[in-house]
Design a protein around this motif. Structure first.
Motif, PDB file in Angstrom:
ATOM      1  N   ALA A 153      -0.391  10.168   2.389  1.00  0.00           N
ATOM      2  CA  ALA A 153      -0.295   8.692   3.230  1.00  0.00           C
ATOM      3  C   ALA A 153       0.845   8.944   4.226  1.00  0.00           C
ATOM      4  O   ALA A 153       0.482   8.053   5.257  1.00  0.00           O
ATOM      5  CB  ALA A 153      -0.066   7.746   2.143  1.00  0.00           C
ATOM      6  N   ALA A 178     -12.029   6.978  -5.989  1.00  0.00           N
ATOM      7  CA  ALA A 178     -11.627   8.356  -5.865  1.00  0.00           C
ATOM      8  C   ALA A 178     -12.227   9.204  -7.107  1.00  0.00           C
ATOM      9  O   ALA A 178     -11.812   8.766  -8.265  1.00  0.00           O
ATOM     10  CB  ALA A 178     -10.384   8.821  -5.476  1.00  0.00           C
ATOM     11  N   TYR A 202       1.299   3.880  -4.864  1.00  0.00           N
ATOM     12  CA  TYR A 202       1.230   5.209  -5.419  1.00  0.00           C
ATOM     13  C   TYR A 202       2.113   5.495  -6.474  1.00  0.00           C
ATOM     14  O   TYR A 202       2.005   6.067  -7.322  1.00  0.00           O
ATOM     15  CB  TYR A 202       1.110   6.299  -4.495  1.00  0.00           C
ATOM     16  CG  TYR A 202       0.866   7.704  -4.763  1.00  0.00           C
ATOM     17  CD1 TYR A 202      -0.200   8.079  -5.351  1.00  0.00           C
ATOM     18  CD2 TYR A 202       2.219   8.421  -4.775  1.00  0.00           C
ATOM     19  CE1 TYR A 202      -0.311   9.230  -5.789  1.00  0.00           C
ATOM     20  CE2 TYR A 202       1.862   9.650  -5.426  1.00  0.00           C
ATOM     21  CZ  TYR A 202       0.644  10.190  -6.042  1.00  0.00           C
ATOM     22  OH  TYR A 202       0.443  11.471  -6.529  1.00  0.00           O
ATOM     23  N   PHE A 229      -5.404  -0.571  -6.408  1.00  0.00           N
ATOM     24  CA  PHE A 229      -6.044  -0.440  -4.927  1.00  0.00           C
ATOM     25  C   PHE A 229      -6.961  -1.151  -4.592  1.00  0.00           C
ATOM     26  O   PHE A 229      -7.105  -1.559  -3.410  1.00  0.00           O
ATOM     27  CB  PHE A 229      -6.406   0.828  -4.929  1.00  0.00           C
ATOM     28  CG  PHE A 229      -5.384   2.037  -5.131  1.00  0.00           C
ATOM     29  CD1 PHE A 229      -4.794   2.810  -4.180  1.00  0.00           C
ATOM     30  CD2 PHE A 229      -5.285   2.551  -6.522  1.00  0.00           C
ATOM     31  CE1 PHE A 229      -3.756   3.476  -4.176  1.00  0.00           C
ATOM     32  CE2 PHE A 229      -4.379   3.585  -6.595  1.00  0.00           C
ATOM     33  CZ  PHE A 229      -3.533   4.002  -5.578  1.00  0.00           C
ATOM     34  N   ASP A 247       0.798  -1.321   0.001  1.00  0.00           N
ATOM     35  CA  ASP A 247      -0.090  -0.032  -0.058  1.00  0.00           C
ATOM     36  C   ASP A 247       0.853   1.352  -0.220  1.00  0.00           C
ATOM     37  O   ASP A 247       0.341   2.379  -0.565  1.00  0.00           O
ATOM     38  CB  ASP A 247      -0.851  -0.131   1.248  1.00  0.00           C
ATOM     39  CG  ASP A 247      -1.997  -0.901   1.266  1.00  0.00           C
ATOM     40  OD1 ASP A 247      -2.066  -1.627  -0.032  1.00  0.00           O
ATOM     41  OD2 ASP A 247      -3.048  -0.914   1.870  1.00  0.00           O
ATOM     42  N   PHE A 290      -9.557   1.922   3.541  1.00  0.00           N
ATOM     43  CA  PHE A 290      -9.587   3.343   2.826  1.00  0.00           C
ATOM     44  C   PHE A 290      -8.683   3.044   1.466  1.00  0.00           C
ATOM     45  O   PHE A 290      -8.773   3.848   0.709  1.00  0.00           O
ATOM     46  CB  PHE A 290      -8.763   4.068   3.853  1.00  0.00           C
ATOM     47  CG  PHE A 290      -9.941   4.675   4.846  1.00  0.00           C
ATOM     48  CD1 PHE A 290     -10.884   5.586   4.427  1.00  0.00           C
ATOM     49  CD2 PHE A 290      -9.750   4.213   6.158  1.00  0.00           C
ATOM     50  CE1 PHE A 290     -11.866   5.873   5.360  1.00  0.00           C
ATOM     51  CE2 PHE A 290     -10.759   4.757   6.790  1.00  0.00           C
ATOM     52  CZ  PHE A 290     -11.846   5.463   6.551  1.00  0.00           C
ATOM     53  N   THR A 291      -7.712   2.081   1.374  1.00  0.00           N
ATOM     54  CA  THR A 291      -6.960   1.811   0.135  1.00  0.00           C
ATOM     55  C   THR A 291      -7.797   1.242  -0.864  1.00  0.00           C
ATOM     56  O   THR A 291      -7.842   1.649  -1.973  1.00  0.00           O
ATOM     57  CB  THR A 291      -5.741   0.758   0.494  1.00  0.00           C
ATOM     58  OG1 THR A 291      -4.835   1.316   1.457  1.00  0.00           O
ATOM     59  CG2 THR A 291      -5.309   0.427  -0.807  1.00  0.00           C
ATOM     60  N   CYS A 335      -9.826   4.126  -2.705  1.00  0.00           N
ATOM     61  CA  CYS A 335      -8.822   5.033  -3.380  1.00  0.00           C
ATOM     62  C   CYS A 335      -9.330   4.650  -4.762  1.00  0.00           C
ATOM     63  O   CYS A 335      -9.018   5.477  -5.622  1.00  0.00           O
ATOM     64  CB  CYS A 335      -7.481   4.797  -2.957  1.00  0.00           C
ATOM     65  SG  CYS A 335      -6.881   5.615  -1.487  1.00  0.00           S
ATOM     66  N   PHE A 379      -8.985  11.508  -3.371  1.00  0.00           N
ATOM     67  CA  PHE A 379      -7.734  10.504  -3.383  1.00  0.00           C
ATOM     68  C   PHE A 379      -7.032  10.789  -2.460  1.00  0.00           C
ATOM     69  O   PHE A 379      -6.482   9.903  -1.540  1.00  0.00           O
ATOM     70  CB  PHE A 379      -7.213  10.659  -4.569  1.00  0.00           C
ATOM     71  CG  PHE A 379      -6.270   9.446  -4.831  1.00  0.00           C
ATOM     72  CD1 PHE A 379      -6.469   8.385  -5.270  1.00  0.00           C
ATOM     73  CD2 PHE A 379      -4.767   9.798  -4.594  1.00  0.00           C
ATOM     74  CE1 PHE A 379      -5.314   7.269  -5.410  1.00  0.00           C
ATOM     75  CE2 PHE A 379      -3.724   8.914  -4.748  1.00  0.00           C
ATOM     76  CZ  PHE A 379      -4.173   7.460  -5.124  1.00  0.00           C
ATOM     77  N   LEU A 381      -8.210   9.910   1.130  1.00  0.00           N
ATOM     78  CA  LEU A 381      -8.556   8.592   1.385  1.00  0.00           C
ATOM     79  C   LEU A 381      -7.130   8.045   1.769  1.00  0.00           C
ATOM     80  O   LEU A 381      -6.958   6.908   2.638  1.00  0.00           O
ATOM     81  CB  LEU A 381      -8.968   7.739   0.270  1.00  0.00           C
ATOM     82  CG  LEU A 381     -10.505   8.273   0.042  1.00  0.00           C
ATOM     83  CD1 LEU A 381     -11.050   7.589  -1.240  1.00  0.00           C
ATOM     84  CD2 LEU A 381     -11.556   7.440   1.299  1.00  0.00           C
ATOM     85  N   ARG A 382      -5.876   8.559   0.998  1.00  0.00           N
ATOM     86  CA  ARG A 382      -4.677   8.094   1.065  1.00  0.00           C
ATOM     87  C   ARG A 382      -3.920   8.513   2.602  1.00  0.00           C
ATOM     88  O   ARG A 382      -3.631   7.566   3.281  1.00  0.00           O
ATOM     89  CB  ARG A 382      -3.618   8.684   0.235  1.00  0.00           C
ATOM     90  CG  ARG A 382      -3.737   8.274  -1.136  1.00  0.00           C
ATOM     91  CD  ARG A 382      -3.328   6.611  -1.063  1.00  0.00           C
ATOM     92  NE  ARG A 382      -1.927   6.483  -1.209  1.00  0.00           N
ATOM     93  CZ  ARG A 382      -1.319   5.347  -0.819  1.00  0.00           C
ATOM     94  NH1 ARG A 382      -1.960   4.293  -0.734  1.00  0.00           N
ATOM     95  NH2 ARG A 382      -0.222   5.367  -0.784  1.00  0.00           N
TER      96      ARG A 382
END
Length: 435
Positions: free
Chosen positions: A84, A125, A57, A197, A53, A118-119, A122, A131, A134-135
């Protein structure tokens, strides 16, 4: 090191009479109890998803810039990438403290649920703001998991193996990053960035139920009147003698190390694309970095046990700095791969060894708090790295400016770890009789 069981450690007999904490004096544990092995494996699997996770990104960054209508630039993409790490900073600080008071198991499972949910969200989003939010929320769970899991594992294995297991545990981060790079090569072109994600659903549906089944609770005993019950707890105790100096050094060393590691993790695929490589090749460079980090976890686990975590960390940080400096010279592709492997070995290996050193330096009732402190403050470096990388590129300073910045951070880490080595040698590792 001597260890005297106390009322604050009622969970430790589960490691068995041959665990090195009890049993016949001078005996050497040959195996870990099955329950401890299963718990350590579950924690490691959760760290793998934590690493996935974190690195995911970086694999989708160019797709978000070029393939969405979100209006992202290199600078704003760096800011989104930092969200994040802001969450991780908050999660590491508070979850480490929570694990010392509410129990490791509940904290670990709670953090795993948060970062998984929450991942997954994403992927849906609608814009960059959502986005990034959420990160940030996923980051709270990501940041809280590592110190809590390491604190639990440190209490489930014999003291002589604590440094080795702590270092090997952290191999899950680059393994997760390697998985992100590997699956991204075929999946992103075929299904788009959101699928990366959605993979977090595996943690939610598979690994977390294993954690509920196999992780033991290690909430400190409710008994009172013991010497341990009267000892100070919390962050304040870390910033008072005899721990203050080392607590600050460990935190700053973690900060610059994470600046180098997560800066590379966030920007490397994009940097290599800017250098003229296609997406597939750029992701293989990220894979080389993460495979180097996996190898670094194993190498530094052995070397840390043989030579000590701090001396080995100094060497690892120096290797990372040297490898990144070579990249600035524009070497052949084969050398680029080799230097990225060395950078992975050095940056991630340094961080593993810092965690191992912290886990062995502090007494049990402060271990989770100390890990949370070092990793929480260290996340400032992780927050800054994506933004600094983006700003350097936006300023037109080129790809090499990023490599120079990350190399400089690794060199500073080596210097700070040198001070830690001097301080621990002169003070005979203050508090070592408790761990």
């Amino acid at each position: 090191m001597n260890h005297t069981p106390s009322a604050a450690e009622p969970q430790r007999p589960m490691a068995g009479p041959d665990s090195g904490r009890g049993g016949t004096p001078g005996s050497t544990p040959s195996i870990f109890p099955k329950r401890s092995v299963l718990a350590v494996l579950v924690c490691w699997l959760l760290v793998v998803f934590d690493g996935y996770d974190l690195i995911v990104y970086g694999t989708v960054q160019s797709s978000l810039i070029n393939g969405t209508d979100w209006g992202l630039t290199k600078a704003t993409a760096g800011t989104v990438g930092s969200m994040a790490f802001v969450g991780m900073m908050l999660g590491a600080i508070f979850a480490g403290r929570m694990s010392d008071t509410w129990g490791r198991r509940r904290t670990i499972i709670g953090c795993a649920v948060v970062f998984s949910v929450f991942t997954i969200l994403c992927a849906f989003a609608p814009n960059a703001v959502a986005f990034g939010g959420l990160r940030l929320l996923a980051g709270i769970g990501l940041g809280g998991l590592v110190p809590s899991a390491n604190a639990l594992v440190a209490e489930l294995v014999p003291a002589k193996w604590r440094s080795t297991i702590a270092t090997l545990m952290m191999s899950g981060v680059p393994i997760g990053g390697s998985i992100a790079a590997l699956v991204g090569i075929p999946l992103i072109p075929a299904f788009g960035w959101p699928v990366m994600f959605l993979i977090a659903v595996l943690a939610l549906m598979v690994v977390i139920p294993l954690g509920i089944r196999y992780l033991p609770e290690t909430l400190p005993s409710e008994e009172s009147g013991t010497a341990r019950d009267k000892e100070p707890v919390g962050f304040g105790s870390l910033l008072r003698p005899p721990f203050r100096g080392l607590s600050m050094l460990y935190a700053i060393a973690t900060l610059v190390t994470l600046f180098a590691w997560y800066g590379l993790g966030t920007w490397l695929p994009n940097l290599m694309q800017l250098a003229g490589y296609n997406l597939g090749s750029a992701l293989t460079f990220a894979l080389a970095l993460n495979l180097g980090a996996v190898a670094g976890s194993v190498i530094t686990a052995w070397a840390g046990t043989r030579f000590g975590p701090v001396p080995t960390a100094i060497a690892a940080a120096a290797v990372a700095a040297a490898g990144l400096l070579v990249l600035v010279t524009g070497p052949p592709v084969a050398v680029v791969y080799l230097m990225l492997v060395l950078a992975g070995v050095g940056t991630h290996g340094t961080q593993c060894l810092i965690i191992a050193a912290v886990a062995t330096h502090y007494p049990a009732h402060l271990r989770g708090t100390a890990l949370g402190w070092a990793l929480g403050v260290g996340r400032i470096g992780a927050v800054a790295a994506p933004q600094v990388g983006g700003l350097l590129l936006a300023a037109g300073l080129g790809v090499n400016s990023n490599f120079l910045a990350f190399a400089g951070a690794a060199a500073v880490a080596a210097v700070l770890l040198g001070f830690i080595g001097i301080k621990t040698s002169s003070s005979k590792a203050v508090g070592a009789t408790h761990v």
